[in-house]
Design a protein around this motif. Structure first.
Motif, PDB file in Angstrom:
ATOM      1  N   MET A  50      60.109 -27.287  26.162  1.00  0.00           N
ATOM      2  CA  MET A  50      60.918 -27.261  28.072  1.00  0.00           C
ATOM      3  C   MET A  50      62.169 -27.356  26.915  1.00  0.00           C
ATOM      4  O   MET A  50      63.408 -27.372  27.718  1.00  0.00           O
ATOM      5  N   MET A  51      62.138 -28.814  25.962  1.00  0.00           N
ATOM      6  CA  MET A  51      64.197 -28.715  25.601  1.00  0.00           C
ATOM      7  C   MET A  51      64.139 -27.382  24.781  1.00  0.00           C
ATOM      8  O   MET A  51      66.181 -26.899  24.871  1.00  0.00           O
ATOM      9  N   LYS A  52      63.224 -26.567  24.113  1.00  0.00           N
ATOM     10  CA  LYS A  52      63.761 -25.073  23.749  1.00  0.00           C
ATOM     11  C   LYS A  52      63.952 -23.964  24.331  1.00  0.00           C
ATOM     12  O   LYS A  52      65.005 -23.548  24.325  1.00  0.00           O
ATOM     13  N   HIS A  53      64.230 -24.202  25.047  1.00  0.00           N
ATOM     14  CA  HIS A  53      64.194 -23.274  26.591  1.00  0.00           C
ATOM     15  C   HIS A  53      65.765 -24.221  27.357  1.00  0.00           C
ATOM     16  O   HIS A  53      65.311 -23.643  28.364  1.00  0.00           O
ATOM     17  N   GLY A  54      65.806 -25.405  27.334  1.00  0.00           N
ATOM     18  CA  GLY A  54      66.697 -25.658  27.818  1.00  0.00           C
ATOM     19  C   GLY A  54      66.671 -26.620  29.266  1.00  0.00           C
ATOM     20  O   GLY A  54      67.347 -26.461  30.390  1.00  0.00           O
ATOM     21  N   TYR A  55      65.738 -26.710  29.469  1.00  0.00           N
ATOM     22  CA  TYR A  55      65.147 -27.220  30.888  1.00  0.00           C
ATOM     23  C   TYR A  55      65.755 -29.039  30.563  1.00  0.00           C
ATOM     24  O   TYR A  55      65.206 -29.479  31.975  1.00  0.00           O
ATOM     25  N   ILE A  56      65.507 -29.227  29.528  1.00  0.00           N
ATOM     26  CA  ILE A  56      65.708 -31.004  29.624  1.00  0.00           C
ATOM     27  C   ILE A  56      66.627 -30.746  28.183  1.00  0.00           C
ATOM     28  O   ILE A  56      66.809 -30.643  27.587  1.00  0.00           O
ATOM     29  N   GLY A  57      67.261 -31.902  28.522  1.00  0.00           N
ATOM     30  CA  GLY A  57      67.982 -32.950  26.803  1.00  0.00           C
ATOM     31  C   GLY A  57      66.943 -33.342  25.663  1.00  0.00           C
ATOM     32  O   GLY A  57      65.829 -32.437  25.731  1.00  0.00           O
ATOM     33  N   GLU A  58      67.964 -34.265  25.302  1.00  0.00           N
ATOM     34  CA  GLU A  58      66.947 -35.215  24.302  1.00  0.00           C
ATOM     35  C   GLU A  58      65.803 -35.757  24.437  1.00  0.00           C
ATOM     36  O   GLU A  58      66.093 -35.614  26.070  1.00  0.00           O
ATOM     37  N   PHE A  59      64.462 -35.588  24.079  1.00  0.00           N
ATOM     38  CA  PHE A  59      63.485 -36.961  24.520  1.00  0.00           C
ATOM     39  C   PHE A  59      63.613 -38.003  22.879  1.00  0.00           C
ATOM     40  O   PHE A  59      63.919 -37.427  21.875  1.00  0.00           O
ATOM     41  N   GLU A  60      63.376 -39.621  23.186  1.00  0.00           N
ATOM     42  CA  GLU A  60      63.182 -40.079  21.850  1.00  0.00           C
ATOM     43  C   GLU A  60      61.949 -40.475  22.093  1.00  0.00           C
ATOM     44  O   GLU A  60      61.709 -41.398  23.507  1.00  0.00           O
TER      45      GLU A  60
END
Length: 139
Positions: A50-60
């Motif tokens: 999801m992050m790679k395709h720009g649907y969410i920001g960073e996650f920790e």
């Protein structure tokens, strides 16, 4: 004679489903970030896609010496995300039919597959000419 009352605890059936549901609900409410627990390797890989395709920001990932937590930054791009249960088998030539059935248009949205080459989206699976099991989708 005392009656024996059996307590039944709720059991998590799908950790990935819980995760995507809480992300989707927070997204609908307009939240900037969401706390997801527990953590699994599948959830981490799904969120990386999801992050790679720009649907969410960073996650920790927060390690609390238990099952862990993930704090996900939301950017307001998710319209829908969900889990496909049961995890149906998909051959590489059936991927197109799943895209037609699940996604609103050919231009956007992604189906996540668990293949023998790792967890990837349907476009990468088509490029690598491999099939697998359908995990879920987002658009």
């Amino acid at each position: 004679l005392g009656c024996l009352v059996e307590q039944s605890a709720m059991v998590r059936m799908s950790v990935l489903n819980d995760c995507l549901r809480s992300i989707f609900n927070a997204e609908k409410r307009g939240k900037r970030q969401v706390l997801v627990r527990p953590v699994s390797k599948v959830i981490v890989k799904f969120l990386q896609q999801m992050m790679k395709h720009g649907y969410i920001g960073e996650f920790e990932i927060v390690d609390d010496h238990r099952s862990g937590k993930i704090v996900v930054e939301l950017i307001g791009r998710i319209n829908k995300c969900g889990v496909i249960s049961p995890r149906f088998d998909v051959c590489h030539n059936e991927i197109e039919q799943w895209v037609v059935n699940l996604l609103p248009a050919r231009q956007f949205g992604h189906i996540i597959l668990s293949t023998s080459l790792g967890i990837m989206d349907h476009e990468e699976a088509r490029r690598k000419h491999t099939g697998g099991k359908v995990l879920g989708f987002f658009y």
